[in-house]
Design a protein around this motif. Sequence first.
Motif, PDB file in Angstrom:
ATOM      1  N   GLN A 181     -15.467 -37.840  -8.403  1.00  0.00           N
ATOM      2  CA  GLN A 181     -15.644 -37.264  -7.068  1.00  0.00           C
ATOM      3  C   GLN A 181     -15.577 -35.750  -7.169  1.00  0.00           C
ATOM      4  OE1 GLN A 181     -15.976 -38.647  -3.567  1.00  0.00           O
ATOM      5  NE2 GLN A 181     -16.701 -36.536  -3.716  1.00  0.00           N
ATOM      6  N   GLY A 182     -16.648 -35.073  -6.756  1.00  0.00           N
ATOM      7  CA  GLY A 182     -16.671 -33.621  -6.787  1.00  0.00           C
ATOM      8  C   GLY A 182     -15.634 -33.025  -5.851  1.00  0.00           C
ATOM      9  N   ARG A 183     -14.931 -31.986  -6.325  1.00  0.00           N
ATOM     10  CA  ARG A 183     -13.908 -31.309  -5.535  1.00  0.00           C
ATOM     11  C   ARG A 183     -14.113 -29.799  -5.611  1.00  0.00           C
ATOM     12  NH1 ARG A 183      -9.093 -34.027  -4.686  1.00  0.00           N
ATOM     13  NH2 ARG A 183      -8.720 -32.299  -3.243  1.00  0.00           N
ATOM     14  N   ASP A 184     -13.450 -29.080  -4.709  1.00  0.00           N
ATOM     15  CA  ASP A 184     -13.509 -27.621  -4.702  1.00  0.00           C
ATOM     16  C   ASP A 184     -12.999 -27.047  -6.022  1.00  0.00           C
ATOM     17  OD1 ASP A 184     -14.589 -27.448  -2.196  1.00  0.00           O
ATOM     18  OD2 ASP A 184     -12.679 -27.102  -1.181  1.00  0.00           O
ATOM     19  N   ASN A 185     -13.521 -25.864  -6.351  1.00  0.00           N
ATOM     20  CA  ASN A 185     -13.068 -25.088  -7.507  1.00  0.00           C
ATOM     21  C   ASN A 185     -13.273 -25.812  -8.841  1.00  0.00           C
ATOM     22  OD1 ASN A 185     -12.087 -23.020  -5.728  1.00  0.00           O
ATOM     23  ND2 ASN A 185     -10.307 -24.341  -5.337  1.00  0.00           N
ATOM     24  N   ARG A 186     -14.204 -26.759  -8.843  1.00  0.00           N
ATOM     25  CA  ARG A 186     -14.522 -27.528 -10.043  1.00  0.00           C
ATOM     26  C   ARG A 186     -13.347 -28.359 -10.548  1.00  0.00           C
ATOM     27  NH1 ARG A 186     -18.798 -26.336  -8.206  1.00  0.00           N
ATOM     28  NH2 ARG A 186     -20.735 -26.139  -9.384  1.00  0.00           N
ATOM     29  N   LEU A 187     -12.361 -28.594  -9.697  1.00  0.00           N
ATOM     30  CA  LEU A 187     -11.239 -29.448 -10.066  1.00  0.00           C
ATOM     31  C   LEU A 187     -11.523 -30.866  -9.551  1.00  0.00           C
ATOM     32  CD1 LEU A 187      -8.211 -27.053  -9.406  1.00  0.00           C
ATOM     33  CD2 LEU A 187      -9.277 -27.659 -11.594  1.00  0.00           C
ATOM     34  N   HIS A 188     -12.550 -31.466 -10.132  1.00  0.00           N
ATOM     35  CA  HIS A 188     -13.029 -32.757  -9.674  1.00  0.00           C
ATOM     36  C   HIS A 188     -12.024 -33.874  -9.975  1.00  0.00           C
ATOM     37  CE1 HIS A 188     -16.597 -30.369  -9.462  1.00  0.00           C
ATOM     38  NE2 HIS A 188     -16.775 -30.357 -10.777  1.00  0.00           N
ATOM     39  N   ASP A 189     -12.109 -34.942  -9.205  1.00  0.00           N
ATOM     40  CA  ASP A 189     -11.316 -36.138  -9.479  1.00  0.00           C
ATOM     41  C   ASP A 189     -12.098 -37.048 -10.420  1.00  0.00           C
ATOM     42  OD1 ASP A 189      -9.044 -35.595  -7.924  1.00  0.00           O
ATOM     43  OD2 ASP A 189     -10.079 -36.244  -6.105  1.00  0.00           O
ATOM     44  N   ARG A 190     -11.449 -37.462 -11.498  1.00  0.00           N
ATOM     45  CA  ARG A 190     -12.023 -38.425 -12.439  1.00  0.00           C
ATOM     46  C   ARG A 190     -10.984 -39.509 -12.681  1.00  0.00           C
ATOM     47  NH1 ARG A 190     -13.919 -35.571 -17.776  1.00  0.00           N
ATOM     48  NH2 ARG A 190     -14.515 -37.726 -18.225  1.00  0.00           N
ATOM     49  N   LEU A 191     -11.227 -40.678 -12.124  1.00  0.00           N
ATOM     50  CA  LEU A 191     -10.317 -41.809 -12.306  1.00  0.00           C
ATOM     51  C   LEU A 191     -11.054 -42.897 -13.079  1.00  0.00           C
ATOM     52  CD1 LEU A 191      -8.483 -42.038  -8.871  1.00  0.00           C
ATOM     53  CD2 LEU A 191      -7.776 -40.861 -10.953  1.00  0.00           C
ATOM     54  N   ARG A 192     -10.465 -43.308 -14.188  1.00  0.00           N
ATOM     55  CA  ARG A 192     -11.111 -44.279 -15.073  1.00  0.00           C
ATOM     56  C   ARG A 192     -10.303 -45.573 -15.117  1.00  0.00           C
ATOM     57  NH1 ARG A 192     -12.928 -42.615 -21.092  1.00  0.00           N
ATOM     58  NH2 ARG A 192     -14.418 -41.405 -19.845  1.00  0.00           N
ATOM     59  N   PHE A 193     -10.962 -46.664 -14.759  1.00  0.00           N
ATOM     60  CA  PHE A 193     -10.396 -47.995 -14.945  1.00  0.00           C
ATOM     61  C   PHE A 193     -10.684 -48.428 -16.380  1.00  0.00           C
ATOM     62  CE2 PHE A 193     -10.822 -47.869 -10.394  1.00  0.00           C
ATOM     63  CZ  PHE A 193      -9.918 -48.787  -9.870  1.00  0.00           C
ATOM     64  N   VAL A 194      -9.651 -48.776 -17.128  1.00  0.00           N
ATOM     65  CA  VAL A 194      -9.801 -49.210 -18.515  1.00  0.00           C
ATOM     66  C   VAL A 194      -9.254 -50.622 -18.636  1.00  0.00           C
ATOM     67  CG1 VAL A 194      -9.207 -48.746 -20.927  1.00  0.00           C
ATOM     68  CG2 VAL A 194      -9.553 -46.833 -19.327  1.00  0.00           C
ATOM     69  N   ARG A 195     -10.051 -51.504 -19.232  1.00  0.00           N
ATOM     70  CA  ARG A 195      -9.593 -52.884 -19.397  1.00  0.00           C
ATOM     71  C   ARG A 195      -8.633 -52.975 -20.586  1.00  0.00           C
ATOM     72  NH1 ARG A 195     -11.483 -57.620 -17.361  1.00  0.00           N
ATOM     73  NH2 ARG A 195     -13.527 -56.800 -16.773  1.00  0.00           N
ATOM     74  N   THR A 196      -7.473 -53.551 -20.361  1.00  0.00           N
ATOM     75  CA  THR A 196      -6.478 -53.690 -21.416  1.00  0.00           C
ATOM     76  C   THR A 196      -6.765 -54.934 -22.252  1.00  0.00           C
ATOM     77  OG1 THR A 196      -4.964 -55.037 -20.103  1.00  0.00           O
ATOM     78  CG2 THR A 196      -4.792 -52.637 -19.879  1.00  0.00           C
ATOM     79  N   GLU A 197      -6.044 -55.081 -23.371  1.00  0.00           N
ATOM     80  CA  GLU A 197      -6.215 -56.253 -24.222  1.00  0.00           C
ATOM     81  C   GLU A 197      -5.867 -57.539 -23.475  1.00  0.00           C
ATOM     82  OE1 GLU A 197      -4.132 -55.893 -27.863  1.00  0.00           O
ATOM     83  OE2 GLU A 197      -5.275 -54.148 -28.558  1.00  0.00           O
ATOM     84  N   ALA A 198      -4.995 -57.446 -22.497  1.00  0.00           N
ATOM     85  CA  ALA A 198      -4.615 -58.615 -21.707  1.00  0.00           C
ATOM     86  C   ALA A 198      -5.643 -58.954 -20.631  1.00  0.00           C
ATOM     87  CB  ALA A 198      -3.254 -58.382 -21.057  1.00  0.00           C
ATOM     88  N   GLY A 199      -6.656 -58.081 -20.463  1.00  0.00           N
ATOM     89  CA  GLY A 199      -7.704 -58.339 -19.482  1.00  0.00           C
ATOM     90  C   GLY A 199      -7.480 -57.694 -18.136  1.00  0.00           C
ATOM     91  N   ALA A 200      -6.333 -57.045 -17.946  1.00  0.00           N
ATOM     92  CA  ALA A 200      -6.064 -56.348 -16.682  1.00  0.00           C
ATOM     93  C   ALA A 200      -6.719 -54.967 -16.710  1.00  0.00           C
ATOM     94  CB  ALA A 200      -4.562 -56.219 -16.469  1.00  0.00           C
ATOM     95  N   TRP A 201      -6.703 -54.298 -15.541  1.00  0.00           N
ATOM     96  CA  TRP A 201      -7.267 -52.956 -15.440  1.00  0.00           C
ATOM     97  C   TRP A 201      -6.154 -51.930 -15.310  1.00  0.00           C
ATOM     98  CZ3 TRP A 201     -12.186 -52.064 -16.567  1.00  0.00           C
ATOM     99  CH2 TRP A 201     -13.105 -53.112 -16.424  1.00  0.00           C
TER     100      TRP A 201
END
Length: 208
Positions: A181-201
């Motif tokens: 998500q673009g934010r002011d001052n180039r301090l954008h939000d970057r949230l990454r969902f990563v799948r774990t070995e157990a299959g959860a996020w």
Amino acid sequence: MRARYRAAGLSEAELPAEPVALFGDWFAEAVAGGLGEPNAMVVSTADGEGRPSSRTVLLKHFDERGFVFFTNYASTKGRQLTVNPYASLLFPWHDLARQVIVSGTVERTGRDETAAYFRTRPHGSQLGAWASDQSQVVGSRDELDRRYEDLARRYPEGEDVPAPANWGGYRVRPEWVEFWQGRDNRLHDRLRFVRTEAGAWEVRRLCP
């Protein structure tokens, strides 16, 4: 050239448990916002030596199993996915100051799923799938048009057109999904969902 982004952003506290739910919300907002072809995505693949290539493809379905698109299996991306079954998808929703990146393994859909989708395509697009040896050299535009015209005579409007054997779907099963998500001052939000070995996020915040 620089665009001015918004002050409001993306908070971990607002996230659903799985990325497909957030993708569905963002996709619906892209559709409601009148973006041209919000299902257009850049698909990146690589050959057996790691040399990448990218092209724009249309997303046709998504759910908790993954993201589906259709193509000729003998195309450049199809050949690359045969030897290196990994892909990255990028949804560049610039008008909303948003991007979504999906990275994961790739598998072919079943023939029943391919046939069901193929029946929903416009008649001309069905014929086009037969006429085009995608990514292969063709002598001229006239030759391509002649192939199409021959097929149009063989399968006139209203006739059932079978899906070509070398044409079908791919499902990208995400290993991670990033929401930007673009934010002011180039301090954008970057949230990454990563799948774990157990299959959860698991959600990780990245520096912009």
